[in-house]
Design a protein around this motif. Sequence first.
Motif, mmCIF file in Angstrom:
data_model
loop_
_atom_site.group_PDB
_atom_site.id
_atom_site.type_symbol
_atom_site.label_atom_id
_atom_site.label_comp_id
_atom_site.label_asym_id
_atom_site.label_seq_id
_atom_site.Cartn_x
_atom_site.Cartn_y
_atom_site.Cartn_z
ATOM 1 N N TYR A 176 -7.367 -13.739 -61.600
ATOM 2 C CA TYR A 176 -6.145 -14.157 -60.695
ATOM 3 C C TYR A 176 -5.006 -14.451 -61.616
ATOM 4 N N PHE A 199 -3.680 -16.222 -53.387
ATOM 5 C CA PHE A 199 -4.709 -17.087 -53.517
ATOM 6 C C PHE A 199 -5.684 -17.140 -52.257
ATOM 7 N N THR A 223 -8.523 -16.619 -65.563
ATOM 8 C CA THR A 223 -7.090 -16.514 -65.376
ATOM 9 C C THR A 223 -6.605 -16.793 -66.972
ATOM 10 N N LEU A 279 -3.222 -20.639 -61.975
ATOM 11 C CA LEU A 279 -3.617 -21.383 -60.741
ATOM 12 C C LEU A 279 -2.748 -22.623 -60.037
ATOM 13 N N VAL A 309 -7.157 -26.583 -55.335
ATOM 14 C CA VAL A 309 -8.041 -25.524 -55.794
ATOM 15 C C VAL A 309 -9.179 -25.702 -56.238
#
Length: 181
Positions: free
Chosen positions: A6, A65, A82, A88, A98
């Motif tokens: 991500y 996301f 990540t 995030l 998250v």
Amino acid sequence: MKVIGYIRVSTQGQARDGYSLAYQEDEIKAYCQAQGYTLLRLFKDEGISGAKVDEEALEVDRLGFQEMLEYLTHHEVDYVVTLNTSRLWRSDIVKVLVHRELKKFGVDIRSIEQPQYSIHKKDPSDFLINGLMELLDQYQRLEISLKLGRGRNKKAQQGGYAGGNVALGYKVKKGKKACHR
């Protein structure tokens, strides 16, 4: 280990120039190769804040996301890799959301710059260090916002164009001052 990546940048300028996204992607690919991880897919959000949340639906309001969460419903994944956790989230509420979503799928986070980070570990030292890093991320976001606001205000006080759309009936001349038509 099967992983997904991500990446995110906060501004359209960063997304357009691509340097930060490309850097994050390269780092994730190199990390996965060094760790022997199988990188299944990379998800990204371009030019969107890490603090953006839909408070009514209580969900992270970022397309990349949300695509990642949809992917997790159909694929078995061990980690989201990540560059750092600030990619995030950049606020406490987004962090909680998250964590909630990743825990549903039994997925943990591998942060390249925070190698001890885990949403499942309960080690007090790691908890303290990760909490301090998250506070620093939030502090940095607020500090950047404050500085940008001050800069826009100063430019406007000097008669300059401080961003946003030009008001109806006005146009911007080369000196970047709004003038009535």
